[in-house]
Structures are given as structure tokens and as C-alpha cells.
Design an enzyme around this catalytic site. Structure first.
Site, short mmCIF file in Angstrom:
data_model
loop_
_atom_site.label_atom_id
_atom_site.label_comp_id
_atom_site.label_asym_id
_atom_site.label_seq_id
_atom_site.Cartn_x
_atom_site.Cartn_y
_atom_site.Cartn_z
N CYS A 2 18.28 -5.12 -1.53
CA CYS A 2 19.25 -4.03 -1.59
C CYS A 2 19.99 -4.13 -2.92
CB CYS A 2 20.26 -4.14 -0.46
SG CYS A 2 19.49 -4.15 1.16
N ARG A 27 14.35 -2.96 -7.04
CA ARG A 27 14.52 -3.94 -5.97
C ARG A 27 13.92 -3.44 -4.66
NH1 ARG A 27 18.76 -7.71 -7.23
NH2 ARG A 27 19.18 -8.02 -5.03
N TRP A 74 17.52 -1.50 1.87
CA TRP A 74 16.16 -1.73 2.36
C TRP A 74 16.34 -2.17 3.80
CZ3 TRP A 74 13.21 -6.26 3.67
CH2 TRP A 74 11.83 -6.06 3.70
N ASN A 100 24.80 -6.78 0.83
CA ASN A 100 23.42 -7.29 0.83
C ASN A 100 23.42 -8.60 1.62
OD1 ASN A 100 22.84 -5.23 -0.90
ND2 ASN A 100 22.46 -6.55 -2.69
N GLY A 101 22.36 -8.84 2.35
CA GLY A 101 22.29 -10.08 3.13
C GLY A 101 22.18 -9.76 4.61
N GLU A 486 -5.02 -14.18 -5.82
CA GLU A 486 -4.03 -13.36 -6.48
C GLU A 486 -4.58 -11.96 -6.77
OE1 GLU A 486 -1.07 -13.17 -6.84
OE2 GLU A 486 -0.66 -11.95 -8.60
N LYS A 490 -3.03 -8.46 -5.38
CA LYS A 490 -2.62 -7.40 -6.30
C LYS A 490 -3.26 -6.08 -5.88
CE LYS A 490 -0.12 -8.76 -7.89
NZ LYS A 490 0.89 -9.78 -8.16
N GLU A 493 -1.79 -4.74 -2.47
CA GLU A 493 -0.38 -4.35 -2.41
C GLU A 493 -0.09 -3.05 -3.15
OE1 GLU A 493 1.40 -7.59 -5.59
OE2 GLU A 493 2.80 -6.66 -4.22
N HIS A 509 -20.29 -18.47 6.17
CA HIS A 509 -19.70 -18.95 7.43
C HIS A 509 -19.03 -17.80 8.19
CE1 HIS A 509 -20.69 -23.05 6.44
NE2 HIS A 509 -20.21 -22.84 5.23
N LYS A 608 11.08 -5.93 -4.24
CA LYS A 608 10.88 -6.87 -5.34
C LYS A 608 11.40 -8.25 -5.01
CE LYS A 608 9.72 -8.14 -9.47
NZ LYS A 608 8.28 -8.41 -9.63
C1 F6R Z 1 3.47 -9.82 -5.27
C2 F6R Z 1 4.79 -10.41 -5.42
C3 F6R Z 1 5.30 -11.24 -4.32
C4 F6R Z 1 6.24 -12.32 -4.84
C5 F6R Z 1 6.91 -13.07 -3.67
C6 F6R Z 1 7.79 -14.20 -4.16
O1 F6R Z 1 3.07 -9.14 -6.43
O2 F6R Z 1 5.44 -10.20 -6.41
O3 F6R Z 1 4.27 -11.78 -3.56
O4 F6R Z 1 5.52 -13.21 -5.63
O5 F6R Z 1 7.67 -12.17 -2.92
O6 F6R Z 1 8.79 -13.72 -4.97
P1 F6R Z 1 9.60 -14.68 -5.92
O7 F6R Z 1 8.66 -15.17 -6.97
O8 F6R Z 1 10.69 -13.81 -6.49
O9 F6R Z 1 10.12 -15.79 -5.07
#
Ligand code: F6R
Length: 613
Positions: A2, A27, A74, A100-101, A486, A490, A493, A509, A608
Site C-alpha cells: 500500500c 507498489r 492493496w 499500511n500493515g 526464474e 518471469k 507472472e 519421471h 511489488k
Molecule cells: C518476482 C518478484 C518477487 C520478489 C519477491 C521478494 O518478479 O519480484 O518474486 O522477488 O516478492 O521480494 P523482495 O526481494 O523485495 O523481498
């Protein structure tokens, strides 16, 4: 996730708040709102949807007042509706709160306020109890009322309160959720994140847990829970305001992918002694004995940062000679890891430095007496402040939800840590260290080659084909498997294509049953030691009609004969290959998502910074 913005000064608050909230859009949010102080009253506007929607609905409807608070929400407690959007107001409508929280005891507080004090609630949110508590405690001093209100609350908060009765004043408090004060001339600001302030000021106070701040246009007073004044240190923000803008690119994600050569160079800067062929991490203050006594390392993180940790395991085990366990923070914190003070080191990785599970994992580790080394991108973040030692990645602000440049710089940080620990423990041969140092220094230029315009076209063309499918597979062995995970994350998502990453040897398997005519399979084949093995797995896919796109290093020409399409990376030490291998996968995901008209920078359902469990 948020966003909070507050303003008190002489400018039109509506515009300052809306512009500030827009800077926090990255965010992730699903509703937005503002409250303005107008001549003894509060005026509130809030709506589910975007800030632009809120702006359209409300611009011109308010008198040009100069004090207010704004929020992007959010949804956690309660659906994303107009009523659940912040700010929340008390029954008498004299108090507004953004937060926030999570208030963990909100149900008990709500029941008491409703049943014993006859408060009327308008939303399903946990936050609303704060507005009612403030009303309950208010006796002419908003700061006092906020202090009493938060003393009743269990959980985390970054909150800002506004009263109709105290012209020009904002009061804020923080615990376990970030809050930054921006200092101006005749005006002051508060925000959950620095980008919201950059258009106005670079002078900030970073609020710590348990601190309160009272803002008026004339000044800011920071106090503790007992009301004692705290002399805050000024934190001068060095970030360039345009560094948080999209520049000429269609999306932040593409801009951030293209920034990777610079981000990697910055992260290496002043950490390498090229002449000696060594890594010099002067910012780390472990004693040589602390390092020599280590018997095991844990790496703990979430999502993309976890995938960086999987690469880190290979680097550390090879260069330091210690066993490494890589854990998802959400698992680690509940699995009672067998930590041993002095013998174990925990490395946490978090771009934002605010991820709730990573923070909790770090706290748990520290409680057991084990030292925590944090790798993070955000100075002043909770992770950076609470860890025993910090190695910052210098990726700059990452705005797109999908992490790209932060991931690459996390890899760099882990290589640096591995070489640093390996050197002190005498575990890495000087010749290998020097070779890797040369390899690291070459990476920014090599990334530039991978990002050349004609290479992007190759990837865009492949992604256009991939974009027509609803499923895809990523294969690799060893380090390639870590990067495959990874690449798969990517793709799913941002393009919403279902993707799975498999250790290539695992195909037969079970997964082989899913390989059908034409299905896209992205095979990573950069590791010489397992190249033959990976290619035999590629043959298994070919035999079932799968369509293989391979990523390999120049020189591995034999790969081309066995796949439908290929992308060559510049020759690189196998251990460092993930830094290059990840980039075409990021771009394939990006172009596939763009081809499918997805919301690339803000994928659905994602945020984010995941500051709740
Ligand atoms: C995916 C992505 C997330 C973050 C995860 C951890 O592209 O960005 O999977 O890597 O939420 O976030 P941080 O690194 O901020 O702890």
C-alpha cells in the site's frame, strides 16, 4: 504494497497527494483515496480502481486546501471496494487515518468499540479501528491520541492521522512498515516510500519502529512512545528523480532490463581489486575468525530473490567449500531450522528489504544468536536496518513488479560474498578467484551485447510465437535449473502463460507426459559439465514433438543441430553464466506479455513489496 502520502504546506494538497500516489503506483494497489482538511472539516474521496479514476471523479470538486493525506490500498482485510479504501474516518468525521500493515487484534478492538462505545463501522478493514480509537482518546492533542491508539494495537503499522480540529497538522507513527518524512521549506511531507517525495525534496527523516512524528508547515517533531523528543539524523536521498520514471521505454520492466549493465557495474564498483584479482568488501565487518569458524550457510528469501539464492548456493559451495541450504522464507520461519550460533551464517536476500516473511526469517535467525548478512536494494529498509551486516545491491529503484535488475545484482552480490568468504577461508585458488574477478568485470559489456537491438529482435520474434501458447516448459541442469526457475516465474507472472521449470533429468519421471506436438520448451544449456546430459533430455522432448528454444554459450555449436531455435550468449565462465542466461528469459517473458497485451509492469493480483504474510 500500500502507498501513503501526506502533505502540509501552502501548495494545493490535492495535486501533491495525487501526484505522490502516482509515484507509488508500482507498489501495487486496487483502490485509492484522499482526505483533505478544510476549515474545521474533513473532506474525503475514495474509490476502488486506479488513481486516475479517483482523480477524474474528484478533480475540481474540492476547494484548494493545503493539508491532506492520501493512500493506495492493496486489499488484505476486506475486498477492494470504495468503502474499504483508505482514508478511514471516525464516527464524528473529525479524524481520518491512512495505514499500511496489519492490525492483528482488530476484530477484538472492533467488537469492543462497537458494543461498548457504540462506534459505527463503515468498512470491513482492520485499519478503521485506528480512526475510532483516535476519536475515543482525543482530548485536544492528536499526537497523544495517536500514541494511545497505537498502544492498543497488535501488528504492524505505518499510519498517518489527520484531525479536522488541528489546522495544518499531520501525525504519523510506524512499527514494522516503512514511513519517510520529507522536509521542505514551509511545507513537509510524509510517504511510505521515497519516490513519492522526490519531486519536492531530497531531505528526509526515516522513521524507526516506535517513533511518532508531528508535521506542520513550520516543522517536524519526532518523539518516542513516551513523548520524549528524538533528534533525527537527516538522510539525504541521492536517487535521481528521473531514475524512477519510465524514460523512453514502453514499460518500466523493459527500461529496467536495459539498465542491467549499469546496475551490475554499480554493484561491482569499489568492491573489486582488479590488480590483486580479489574482492574487497570493506563494508562487511566480520572478523576473520567469525568467517573461519563457519560450518554452514543458509540463504533465505522469497520469489525471485530465492531464485538468486539458488545460484548463490552453487557459488558459495564451490568457492567457500561450505554446505549451503537455500530456503523460502515462508517455509524457513515455520520449520524450526537447526541454527547454531557462531557456526552458521544466514544470508537473507530482499530487493525491497520489507518482505514480511524474509523479515520474520531474519528476526528468527537473529534471536537464535546467528549472524545475518542481508543483501538488499533499499537503503533504510527494515532488512537493512535490522541485519548484522548488509551488502547493498546498487540496482536503483525497481518499479516494475517483476524483478529484473534487482535479481541480476543479487547474483553479483552473491558472487562477491562467495569470493570474499572463500578468500578469507583460503578455500578458493587465487588463479580461479582472479579468473572470476575478470569474468565479473566483463559482465557489464557482455550484458550490453546480449541487449543489442538485433538480439532483442531475435527474442521478440520467438516470444511472438510463444505468446500463442498457454503452457511452456523450462529445462536445465545445475545452475541452468536455478535460472530456469526464474525464467519460468518471469513468464508466468507477467504473461499469464502457465510455465513450469524442471531439472532436465526429472523429465522422464512424470513431466514427459505433458510434452505434446509443438509445445514450447526453453532449454538452458550453458553448463559444459552437464551439456551432453541436457542435450539428451532435449532429444527426449524432440522425440515427443516439443519445440525447443535453447540458450547456450557461443562455441556450443552442437546444440544448434538439436533444437528449433537458439540464442547464443557471449562466452562466459560457467559459474557466472546465470547473469547472462537470465536476460533472454526476462526479455522472452516481457515480449510475450506485451504481445498478449498484459499489464506488464503491474501484473494482476501481484504487488511489488509484499509486506504482509
Ligand atoms: C518476482 C518478484 C518477487 C520478489 C519477491 C521478494 O518478479 O519480484 O518474486 O522477488 O516478492 O521480494 P523482495 O526481494 O523485495 O523481498
Amino acid at each position: 504494497m500500500c502507498g501513503i502520502v501526506g502533505y502540509t504546506g501552502s501548495k494545493e494538497a490535492f495535486t501533491v497527494l495525487i501526484d505522490g500516489l502516482k509515484k507509488l503506483e508500482y507498489r501495487g494497489y486496487d483502490s485509492a483515496g484522499i482526505a483533505l482538511q478544510n476549515d474545521g472539516r474533513l473532506e474525503v474521496a475514495k474509490a476502488a480502481g486506479s488513481i486516475a479514476d479517483l482523480e477524474r471523479k474528484t478533480r475540481g470538486k474540492f476547494e484548494p486546501v493545503t493539508v491532506g493525506i492520501g493512500h493506495t490500498r492493496w486489499a488484505t482485510h476486506g475486498r477492494p471496494t470504495d468503502d474499504n479504501a483508505h482514508p478511514h474516518i471516525s464516527c464524528c468525521e473529525n479524524f481520518a487515518v491512512v495505514h499500511n500493515g496489519i492490525i492483528e487484534n482488530h476484530l477484538a478492538l472492533r467488537a469492543r468499540l462497537r458494543d461498548e462505545e457504540s462506534h459505527r463501522f463503515r468498512s470491513q478493514t482492520d485499519t478503521e479501528v485506528l480512526a475510532h480509537l483516535i476519536e475515543e482518546y482525543y482530548d485536544g492533542d492528536l499526537l497523544l491520541a495517536v500514541r494511545q491508539a497505537v498502544s492498543r494495537v497488535e501488528g504492524s503499522y505505518a499510519m498517518v492521522a489527520l484531525s479536522a480540529k488541528e489546522p495544518g497538522r499531520l501525525v504519523c507513527a510506524r512499527k514494522d512498515s516503512p514511513l519517510v518524512i520529507g522536509l521542505g521549506e514551509g511545507e513537509n511531507f510524509v510517504a511510505s516510500d521515497i519516490p513519492a517525495l522526490l519531486a519536492h525534496t531530497r531531505k528526509t527523516y526515516i522513521l524507526e519502529d516506535g517513533e511518532f512524528a508531528s508535521l506542520t508547515p513550520a516543522g517536524v517533531v519526532v518523539t518516542d512512545a513516551r513523548g520524549a523528543r528524538i533528534d533525527k539524523q537527516l538522510f539525504e536521498v541521492k536517487w535521481d528523480a528521473v531514475a524512477a520514471e519510465k524514460g523512453g521505454y514502453a514499460h518500466f520492466m523493459l527500461k529496467e532490463i536495459m539498465e542491467q549493465p549499469v546496475a551490475v557495474r554499480e554493484t561491482l564498483r569499489q568492491r573489486i581489486d582488479a590488480a590483486a584479482g580479489k574482492v574487497t568488501l570493506d563494508e562487511l565487518a566480520f572478523t576473520p575468525d567469525e568467517i573461519r569458524n563457519l560450518e554452514k550457510i543458509y540463504i533465505v528469501a522469497c520469489g525471485t530473490a530465492y531464485h538468486a539464492g539458488l545460484v548463490g548456493k552453487f557459488a558459495i559451495e564451490k568457492l567457500v567449500g561450505l554446505p549451503v541450504e537455500v530456503d523460502l522464507a515462508s517455509e524457513y520461519r515455520y520449520r524450526e531450522p537447526l541454527l547454531q550460533k557462531g557456526k552458521h551464517l544466514v544470508i537473507v536476500i530482499s530487493q525491497s528489504g520489507e518482505t514480511a516473511d524474509t523479515l520474520a526469517a531474519m528476526r528468527l535467525s537473529r534471536e537464535s544468536g546467528v549472524k545475518v548478512l542481508a543483501v538488499t536494494n533499499v537503503v533504510g529498509s527494515s532488512v537493512s536496518r535490522e541485519a548484522d551486516q548488509v551488502l547493498f545491491t546498487w540496482a536503483g529503484p525497481e518499479v516494475a513488479v517483476a524483478s529484473t535488475k534487482a535479481y541480476l545484482t543479487q547474483l553479483i552480490a552473491l558472487y562477491l560474498i562467495a569470493l570474499y568468504l572463500g578468500d578469507i577461508r583460503g578455500a578458493v585458488a587465487p588463479a580461479l578467484a582472479a579468473e572470476l574477478v575478470r569474468g565479473l568485470r566483463a559482465l557489464p559489456d557482455q550484458l550490453g551485447l546480449v541487449l543489442a537491438a538485433e538480439r532483442l529482435e531475435e527474442l521478440r520474434a520467438y516470444a511472438a510465437r510463444l505468446a500463442r501458447w498457454e503452457d511452456a516448459f523450462f529445462l536445465g541442469r545445475n545452475l541452468d535449473y536455478a535460472v530456469a526457475m526464474e525464467g519460468s516465474l518471469k513468464l508466468k507472472e507477467i504473461s499469464y502463460i502457465h510455465a513450469e521449470a524442471y531439472a532436465a533429468g526429472e523429465l522422464k519421471h512424470g513431466t514427459l507426459a505433458l510434452i505434446t506436438e509443438g509445445i514450447p520448451v526453453i532449454a538452458l544449456a550453458t553448463q559444459q559439465a552437464v551439456l551432453e546430459k541436457t542435450l539428451s533430455n532435449v532429444q527426449e522432448v524432440n522425440a515427443r514433438g516439443g519445440s525447443v528454444f535453447a540458450v547456450t554459450q557461443e562455441g556450443h555449436r552442437e546444440v544448434a543441430r538439436q533444437v528449433d531455435a537458439i540464442f547464443y550468449l557471449p562466452p562466459v565462465h560457467d559459474l557466472l553464466a546465470p547473469v547472462l542466461t537470465a536476460v533472454p528469459l526476462q526479455l522472452i517473458a516481457y515480449y510475450a506479455a506485451a504481445a498478449r497485451n498484459c499489464s506488464v509492469d503491474k501484473p494482476r493480483n501481484l504487488a511489488k513489496s509484499v509486506t504482509v504474510e
